[in-house]
Design a protein around this motif. Structure first.
Motif, PDB file in Angstrom:
ATOM      1  N   LYS A 377       1.147  -0.946  -0.487  1.00  0.00           N
ATOM      2  CA  LYS A 377      -0.377  -0.100  -0.237  1.00  0.00           C
ATOM      3  C   LYS A 377       0.859   1.424  -0.109  1.00  0.00           C
ATOM      4  N   ALA A 378       2.034   1.019   0.785  1.00  0.00           N
ATOM      5  CA  ALA A 378       2.914   2.435   0.929  1.00  0.00           C
ATOM      6  C   ALA A 378       3.324   3.130  -0.600  1.00  0.00           C
ATOM      7  N   LEU A 379       3.458   1.775  -1.095  1.00  0.00           N
ATOM      8  CA  LEU A 379       4.433   1.995  -3.022  1.00  0.00           C
ATOM      9  C   LEU A 379       3.650   2.290  -3.975  1.00  0.00           C
ATOM     10  N   ASP A 380       2.131   2.385  -3.042  1.00  0.00           N
ATOM     11  CA  ASP A 380       1.025   3.668  -4.394  1.00  0.00           C
ATOM     12  C   ASP A 380       1.813   4.468  -5.238  1.00  0.00           C
ATOM     13  N   PHE A 381       2.659   5.021  -4.358  1.00  0.00           N
ATOM     14  CA  PHE A 381       3.203   6.060  -4.920  1.00  0.00           C
ATOM     15  C   PHE A 381       3.743   6.233  -6.322  1.00  0.00           C
ATOM     16  N   LEU A 382       4.264   5.056  -6.469  1.00  0.00           N
ATOM     17  CA  LEU A 382       5.673   5.327  -7.317  1.00  0.00           C
ATOM     18  C   LEU A 382       5.214   5.025  -8.703  1.00  0.00           C
ATOM     19  N   PRO A 383       5.553   5.610  -9.717  1.00  0.00           N
ATOM     20  CA  PRO A 383       5.190   5.463 -10.795  1.00  0.00           C
ATOM     21  C   PRO A 383       5.598   4.170 -11.587  1.00  0.00           C
ATOM     22  N   THR A 384       4.824   4.126 -12.687  1.00  0.00           N
ATOM     23  CA  THR A 384       5.129   2.816 -12.884  1.00  0.00           C
ATOM     24  C   THR A 384       6.050   2.708 -14.284  1.00  0.00           C
ATOM     25  N   TRP A 385       6.680   1.387 -14.429  1.00  0.00           N
ATOM     26  CA  TRP A 385       7.969   1.719 -15.819  1.00  0.00           C
ATOM     27  C   TRP A 385       7.387   1.427 -17.261  1.00  0.00           C
TER      28      TRP A 385
END
Ligand SMILES: [Zn+2]
Length: 456
Positions: A377-385
């Motif tokens: 859940k905490a990693l939700d902010f990551l942009p996609t490849w």
């Protein structure tokens, strides 16, 4: 914490009213180079200076600066770093010697007129010769403008030396936008890499309880938001675009001051960049700019983070994972390809992650499994490849490591073990604990192989 400008001076809410941060005055704006002497007068730094520049940065800013100084009653000498033909000027014995020998007549202060290397040389000489310095940036290419450590090359090896931070930093967007595009894109990559650093910090906070500094995290988040909002502007090298990069780089530098460490700004993407640089230097081969390496490295790790989030945590083979990492000899045989024998032996003396015992393994493994939902859940902010590739495509910048001069073989060995570069908890370490790092590395490398770059 927010930032604002007061007469081009970059300020942080709630920080000193006198300086931007610590003892540094930071000015960012359009056409502000000509104000440099007035910024210097405010700090009573004296009247005689030595401008350190190379042929390009002298033309970009040094010449105008020297003329301005003459007009404003300063005595300015210039140390023009020796052109090395095909090879880049480095922060090494030759450059340092040249600047040291130019300290006669004795200046009151130095001026670093340039970006990465020129600032590193000058911050080192400034520290050694006990002369303050002013930095006049000519490219938005790296996050080290306010740094107090100088990455240098000594006896053909990368070393870190003490350096001073500048008393004044002047970043004129009119000058920055004329810098070679490659340098600006390096600056973009250096800021963009903070996505990985932020993710790893949050991950560590959940699984190890490592404290996260809310203010630093807030600054990095602002930097990333501004950066990704301004991709078009950056692409067209407008003042606004340049400002988005430079503010990101400055905010990153500020977090190092406020937290006393680089946690908020550097993780495995930086580790890998540093390892590439060191290993290429060892092999006496050319290596990419710092930010270019970090940006490229970030792409691979964003893809790996996508696989990471999809791990079926309940289906892993814990015993196999434990044997893999606790069997010192076979594990060492893998990691040694990343660092080489000599370097790995040094790391083993200080790096706790390279000396895990069964108890450590159990603690790490269980904490990851028990907190898995929270982590994802905490990693939700990551942009996609995909988003990453779109941006690099727009910039017409390579995404494959081999296209920036990193051999595939080196990449294959640095991707899974870059975490051991320093004793810091990150998702590559977690995947080493879970025993799935080689598998995810392979999948990522295959994706990159499939991804033919059509934008060249
Ligand atoms: Zn960096």
């Amino acid at each position: 914490m927010n930032y604002y400008y007061e007469n081009e001076m970059f300020k942080l809410e709630g920080i000193s009213t006198e300086h931007t941060i610590s003892d540094i005055d930071i000015y960012i704006g359009k056409g502000i180079l000509k104000n440099t002497s007035s910024y210097i007068k405010k700090r009573n730094m004296g009247k005689r200076c030595l401008i350190v520049a190379d042929g390009n940065t002298y033309l970009a800013a040094g010449k105008a600066l020297a003329e301005n100084f003459a007009h404003d009653g300063f005595a300015a000498d210039v140390c023009l770093l020796r052109d090395r033909g095909e090879e880049r000027i480095e922060a090494d014995e030759l450059s340092v010697g040249q600047v040291m020998m130019s300290l006669e007549p004795e200046p009151d202060f130095l001026i670093a007129c340039g970006s990465g290397v020129i600032n590193d040389i000058t911050r080192f000489v400034s520290y050694t010769a006990k002369k303050p310095f002013v930095s006049v940036g000519t490219a938005a290419s790296m996050d080290g403008y306010t740094s107090v450590t100088a990455p240098m090359i000594f006896n053909g090896k990368k070393v870190h030396r003490h350096g001073n931070a500048p008393k004044i930093l002047v970043l004129d967007t009119e000058i920055l936008k004329n810098a070679p595009k490659e340098l600006t894109m390096a600056g973009f990559g250096d800021v963009y890499g903070k996505f990985i650093a932020k993710a790893d910090w949050l991950l560590s906070n959940i699984t190890t309880g490592e404290e996260v500094d809310g203010q630093a995290l807030g600054l990095i988040t602002q930097a990333l938001e501004k950066l990704t909002r301004n991709v078009e502007e950056i692409c067209s090298a407008t003042d606004e675009g340049l400002k988005a990069i430079i503010e990101g780089l400055i905010l990153a530098g500020i977090t190092i001051f406020t937290t006393g460490q680089t946690r908020a700004v550097a993780s495995v993407e930086h580790n890998q960049g540093h390892i590439w640089e060191t290993r290429m230097l060892e092999a006496r081969k050319p290596y990419p700019l710092h930010g270019t390496a970090v940006g490229c490295s970030t792409g691979y790790y964003l893809r790996m983070y996508e696989y990471f989030k999809k791990i079926n945590i309940k289906n892993l083979d814990k015993e196999k994972a434990k044997n893999r990492i606790l069997n010192r000899d076979s594990f060492r045989n893998k990691v040694v390809h990343c660092f080489g024998e000599e370097w790995l032996s040094v790391l083993e003396k200080s790096n706790k992650c390279l000396n895990l015992n069964e108890e450590d393994f159990e603690r790490h493994y269980n904490s990851i499994v028990n907190n898995w939902d929270k982590i994802v859940k905490a990693l939700d902010f990551l942009p996609t490849w995909d988003e990453y590739r779109e941006i690099y495509k727009k910039f017409r910048q390579p995404i494959h490591a081999e296209d920036i001069g990193i051999p595939n073989d080196l990449l294959k060995h640095t991707l899974p073990y870059s975490t051991f570069y320093r004793d810091r908890y990150d998702f590559v370490f977690v995947m080493n604990i879970l025993g799935i790092i080689e598998e995810i590395t392979d999948m990522t490398l295959k994706d990159y192989q499939k991804e033919k770059q059509k934008w060249f």
